[in-house]
Design a protein around this motif. Structure first.
Motif, short mmCIF file in Angstrom:
data_model
loop_
_atom_site.label_atom_id
_atom_site.label_comp_id
_atom_site.label_asym_id
_atom_site.label_seq_id
_atom_site.Cartn_x
_atom_site.Cartn_y
_atom_site.Cartn_z
N VAL A 135 37.22 31.51 14.79
CA VAL A 135 38.35 31.49 13.86
C VAL A 135 38.07 32.53 12.79
O VAL A 135 36.95 32.98 12.63
N ALA A 136 39.12 32.92 12.07
CA ALA A 136 38.96 33.95 11.05
C ALA A 136 39.77 33.57 9.83
O ALA A 136 40.75 32.82 9.92
N PRO A 137 39.38 34.10 8.68
CA PRO A 137 40.13 33.79 7.46
C PRO A 137 41.52 34.43 7.49
O PRO A 137 41.71 35.47 8.10
N ASP A 138 42.46 33.78 6.82
CA ASP A 138 43.80 34.35 6.72
C ASP A 138 43.83 35.53 5.77
O ASP A 138 44.71 36.37 5.86
N GLY A 139 42.90 35.59 4.86
CA GLY A 139 42.90 36.65 3.87
C GLY A 139 43.78 36.29 2.69
O GLY A 139 44.42 35.25 2.66
N ASP A 140 43.80 37.15 1.71
CA ASP A 140 44.63 36.94 0.53
C ASP A 140 45.92 37.73 0.68
O ASP A 140 45.95 38.79 1.28
N ASN A 155 32.52 41.27 5.80
CA ASN A 155 31.04 41.24 5.86
C ASN A 155 30.54 40.77 7.22
O ASN A 155 29.59 39.99 7.32
N GLY A 156 31.22 41.20 8.27
CA GLY A 156 30.80 40.89 9.63
C GLY A 156 31.21 39.53 10.15
O GLY A 156 30.86 39.16 11.27
N LEU A 157 31.96 38.76 9.37
CA LEU A 157 32.34 37.41 9.80
C LEU A 157 33.48 37.40 10.82
O LEU A 157 33.58 36.48 11.61
N GLN A 158 34.33 38.40 10.79
CA GLN A 158 35.46 38.46 11.72
C GLN A 158 35.32 39.72 12.56
O GLN A 158 35.23 40.83 12.02
N LYS A 159 35.30 39.55 13.89
CA LYS A 159 35.13 40.68 14.79
C LYS A 159 36.33 40.77 15.74
O LYS A 159 36.39 40.07 16.76
N PRO A 160 37.29 41.65 15.43
CA PRO A 160 38.42 41.84 16.35
C PRO A 160 37.92 42.39 17.69
O PRO A 160 36.96 43.15 17.75
N ILE A 161 38.60 41.99 18.75
CA ILE A 161 38.23 42.46 20.10
C ILE A 161 39.50 42.85 20.85
O ILE A 161 40.61 42.47 20.48
N GLU A 162 39.31 43.60 21.91
CA GLU A 162 40.40 43.96 22.80
C GLU A 162 39.95 43.72 24.23
O GLU A 162 38.78 43.82 24.54
#
Length: 170
Positions: free
Chosen positions: A65-70, A107-114
């Motif tokens: 899972v990843a943060p929604d962001g601000d 800071n490396g917590l979310q890693k998008p992939i394809e």
């Protein structure tokens, strides 16, 4: 299911480039309805296997899972909108740029992939850089024609220009 949608799109558009982007960073919404005794627990979305002719991009890797962001848009969406229309950039590079941005901003917590099953030549969303490349190529040829170009021409550079123009014209 996403897999079913991809298969349907692939059948209908098998001779085209298909780009699907999923910015879904949340846990499985159906998990709360599962039997509490079940051993099936998930985090994030499952891995998807697109048919040939696709690049399927996800805001984070499978099972995460990843943060929604601000703000109004996610970190992933902001980066994608910044990078998607970069001039003369192959679609694969666009997603590499997005991955770099998101990794850095989280800071490396979310890693998008394809998942890339594209076939054929590179695909460029914004071909604006083509004009500049062609202008440089013509200038290169003109400069070498005036100075005994057969002896001094850099064939490797000439081939690079020709390859780039071929890619951008597709």
């Amino acid at each position: 299911s996403l897999q079913g949608i991809l298969n349907y799109i692939g059948i209908e558009n098998k001779d085209k480039i298909n780009i699907v982007t999923i910015d879904a960073c949340r846990d499985n919404p159906f998990e709360k309805f599962w039997n509490k005794d079940t051993s099936i627990k998930s985090s994030g979305l499952a891995k998807v296997n697109p048919p040939p002719g696709f690049i399927t991009a996800f805001s984070t890797e499978s099972g995460e899972v990843a943060p929604d962001g601000d703000g109004e848009n996610s970190i992933y969406s902001k980066s994608l909108s910044k990078n998607l229309y970069m001039p003369a950039t192959p679609i694969e590079q666009v997603f590499k740029n997005v991955r770099f941005d998101v990794l850095e901003l989280t800071n490396g917590l979310q890693k998008p992939i394809e998942s890339n099953t594209l076939i054929g030549d590179s695909y460029i969303v914004n071909k604006l850089g083509l004009y500049e490349l062609e202008k440089d190529f013509v200038s290169f040829i003109n400069n070498h024609i005036e100075s005994e170009w057969l002896e001094t021409i850099n064939l490797s550079l000439l081939n690079d220009y020709a390859d780039q123009i071929r890619v951008y014209n597709n």
